[in-house]
Design a protein around this motif. Sequence first.
Motif, mmCIF file in Angstrom:
data_model
loop_
_atom_site.group_PDB
_atom_site.id
_atom_site.type_symbol
_atom_site.label_atom_id
_atom_site.label_comp_id
_atom_site.label_asym_id
_atom_site.label_seq_id
_atom_site.Cartn_x
_atom_site.Cartn_y
_atom_site.Cartn_z
ATOM 1 N N HIS A 100 46.781 1.514 -1.058
ATOM 2 C CA HIS A 100 47.518 0.714 -2.248
ATOM 3 C C HIS A 100 46.411 0.470 -3.374
ATOM 4 O O HIS A 100 45.103 0.259 -2.707
ATOM 5 C CB HIS A 100 48.020 -0.806 -1.783
ATOM 6 C CG HIS A 100 48.872 -1.242 -2.736
ATOM 7 N ND1 HIS A 100 48.057 -2.114 -3.897
ATOM 8 C CD2 HIS A 100 49.969 -1.719 -3.054
ATOM 9 C CE1 HIS A 100 49.059 -2.803 -4.377
ATOM 10 N NE2 HIS A 100 50.113 -2.295 -4.041
ATOM 11 N N ARG A 117 50.048 -9.407 -11.737
ATOM 12 C CA ARG A 117 51.180 -8.561 -11.204
ATOM 13 C C ARG A 117 50.154 -7.813 -10.110
ATOM 14 O O ARG A 117 50.735 -7.674 -9.134
ATOM 15 C CB ARG A 117 51.487 -7.704 -12.274
ATOM 16 C CG ARG A 117 52.522 -8.227 -13.232
ATOM 17 C CD ARG A 117 53.220 -7.131 -13.974
ATOM 18 N NE ARG A 117 52.308 -6.382 -14.896
ATOM 19 C CZ ARG A 117 52.191 -7.027 -16.303
ATOM 20 N NH1 ARG A 117 52.843 -7.997 -16.721
ATOM 21 N NH2 ARG A 117 51.316 -6.335 -17.016
ATOM 22 N N GLN A 118 48.979 -7.529 -10.318
ATOM 23 C CA GLN A 118 48.029 -6.766 -9.354
ATOM 24 C C GLN A 118 48.119 -7.560 -8.100
ATOM 25 O O GLN A 118 48.198 -7.154 -6.841
ATOM 26 C CB GLN A 118 46.830 -6.404 -10.053
ATOM 27 C CG GLN A 118 46.957 -5.244 -10.980
ATOM 28 C CD GLN A 118 45.696 -4.661 -11.592
ATOM 29 O OE1 GLN A 118 44.685 -4.251 -10.712
ATOM 30 N NE2 GLN A 118 45.578 -4.593 -12.855
ATOM 31 N N THR A 137 49.734 -9.962 -6.871
ATOM 32 C CA THR A 137 50.904 -10.198 -6.249
ATOM 33 C C THR A 137 51.413 -9.115 -5.487
ATOM 34 O O THR A 137 51.900 -9.043 -4.414
ATOM 35 C CB THR A 137 52.018 -10.781 -7.048
ATOM 36 O OG1 THR A 137 52.324 -10.018 -8.307
ATOM 37 C CG2 THR A 137 51.649 -12.135 -7.649
ATOM 38 N N SER A 138 51.225 -7.829 -6.115
ATOM 39 C CA SER A 138 51.514 -6.667 -5.539
ATOM 40 C C SER A 138 50.669 -6.298 -4.289
ATOM 41 O O SER A 138 51.106 -5.658 -3.379
ATOM 42 C CB SER A 138 51.507 -5.479 -6.600
ATOM 43 O OG SER A 138 51.453 -4.324 -6.156
ATOM 44 N N ALA A 157 51.809 -8.845 -1.446
ATOM 45 C CA ALA A 157 53.167 -8.164 -0.829
ATOM 46 C C ALA A 157 52.895 -6.979 -0.022
ATOM 47 O O ALA A 157 53.644 -6.828 0.908
ATOM 48 C CB ALA A 157 54.151 -7.736 -1.928
ATOM 49 N N ALA A 176 56.075 -13.290 -0.072
ATOM 50 C CA ALA A 176 55.520 -12.209 -1.091
ATOM 51 C C ALA A 176 56.365 -11.313 -1.811
ATOM 52 O O ALA A 176 55.937 -11.084 -2.927
ATOM 53 C CB ALA A 176 54.552 -11.560 -0.117
ATOM 54 N N PHE A 177 57.482 -11.066 -1.274
ATOM 55 C CA PHE A 177 58.151 -9.993 -1.766
ATOM 56 C C PHE A 177 58.965 -10.754 -2.787
ATOM 57 O O PHE A 177 59.183 -10.360 -4.201
ATOM 58 C CB PHE A 177 59.311 -9.688 -0.739
ATOM 59 C CG PHE A 177 60.507 -8.842 -1.407
ATOM 60 C CD1 PHE A 177 60.208 -7.497 -1.751
ATOM 61 C CD2 PHE A 177 61.677 -9.179 -1.889
ATOM 62 C CE1 PHE A 177 61.011 -6.647 -2.291
ATOM 63 C CE2 PHE A 177 62.580 -8.451 -2.303
ATOM 64 C CZ PHE A 177 62.487 -7.028 -2.615
ATOM 65 N N GLU A 199 56.577 -11.366 -5.877
ATOM 66 C CA GLU A 199 56.144 -10.064 -6.614
ATOM 67 C C GLU A 199 57.358 -9.762 -7.620
ATOM 68 O O GLU A 199 57.155 -9.271 -8.883
ATOM 69 C CB GLU A 199 56.350 -9.026 -5.833
ATOM 70 C CG GLU A 199 55.677 -7.438 -6.585
ATOM 71 C CD GLU A 199 55.741 -6.541 -5.429
ATOM 72 O OE1 GLU A 199 54.767 -5.585 -5.830
ATOM 73 O OE2 GLU A 199 56.355 -6.444 -4.267
ATOM 74 N N ASP A 208 56.862 -10.380 -11.747
ATOM 75 C CA ASP A 208 57.058 -9.349 -12.811
ATOM 76 C C ASP A 208 57.960 -9.744 -14.031
ATOM 77 O O ASP A 208 57.877 -9.359 -15.058
ATOM 78 C CB ASP A 208 57.983 -8.067 -12.111
ATOM 79 C CG ASP A 208 57.069 -7.270 -11.415
ATOM 80 O OD1 ASP A 208 55.823 -7.504 -11.393
ATOM 81 O OD2 ASP A 208 57.636 -6.601 -10.414
#
Length: 429
Positions: free
Chosen positions: A143, A227-228, A230-231, A234, A415-416, A419, A423
């Motif tokens: 990732h 965003r990064q 949380t990605s 996740a 976490a999902f 994310e 966004d």
Amino acid sequence: MLTFNKKQVMDICDGKKRRKVSGCVRGCRRTVAGKMRREACKVLRSLTVEDNNHTEPMEEEEDDDCFSISFLRNERLEPAMVVSPRYSLLREVGRGSYGVVYEAIARKTGTRVAVKRLQCDAPENVELALAEFWALTSLENRHQNVVQLEECVLQRNGLAQKMSHGNKRSKQYLRLVETSLKGERILGYPEEPCYLWFVMEFCEGGDLNQYILSRRPDPQTNRSFMRQLTSAVAFLHKNNIVHRDLKPDNILISQKSGSPVLKVADFGLSKVCAGLNSKNSEEHPTAGAGSKGSNQNNIVNINKFWLSSACGSDFYMAPEVWEGHYTAKADIFALGIIIWAMIERITFIDAESKRELLGTYIRQGTEIVPVGEALLENPKMVLHIPQKARSSMSEGVKKLLQDMLAVNPQDRPDAFQLEVRMDQVTCAA
């Protein structure tokens, strides 16, 4: 910006102070760096590398920049051969109580890497080293926002062996595991040190503290970082990994692509929850509320594992972590603290290191108290988000942060869900 004078900021696990190498770029005097490089070279100068049934002597280097580690990539018996060291140490960039981080260069490709040396001289150090190794090697896919482990090498008594997860044929690996499980010193003596060397991608931009506080506020960068982050979380939760020590020190910045890319690092306190049960671990499945969605099976599972070791760093610990009974939702709380502090540039001065660090807190008279601890003492306390009257924080981000910092973990998004919502709110801003 305040000095935390209630108690020193510290990494804790089971009530014990733990200073760890975070991997961030820190300056150091040339004399110190040179001394450490020479010390490393004394250990690694003429290193023989072992791969299960095969031993391979190594070429001895005349210079001081010699991270002399190499190994065979197969298990077949082959004639002994002399090979060149694969990495050259350049400088020391980080230091903790149980390890040192160097900037190094791969001699064959010229690629810069970070090399973390962890001395396995005590059970607690072995436990932290193995936790990081297990977490990073359990990831089948890469990732872009999680630091990449290139290889790990176990070195002792002039021999080096590439570490592989669950290598039952390696006596050294099994003894490391035994040291960690039994909690007693089995490996190494002062004259025979045992080390784990982690070779990872190098992040030249330093850590999140350094990057944010050395630049003017930039809402676009903030949204990208949100965003990064949380990605990354996740991704970790999908792979059954709870980080347990998310903080700006452990978030590194890579600028190789031109734009800053965040890398979550330092997995020494992480826990891999896959396949664990109440009989052989501290995690216990429970019938907690789960997420909805066809692609969230792993996330549902990780939020059903309860952990009992109070691990983390004061300012980012969720209320339930202070009590020692928590799930992966603790990572969501820590992320909320980090994002809130990043957006409003809320900082404090670490009483020990004197560094300015990003982190939110609650004022209690002349003292400042971590948000999680304050919420534990007063669960009905209302968090004032944003803190600053002229803040440009959108209503969407404000509501999301309030949910991430909910006292009850079940009220926080997983976490999902986080994310997806992140966004939405960052695109709408």
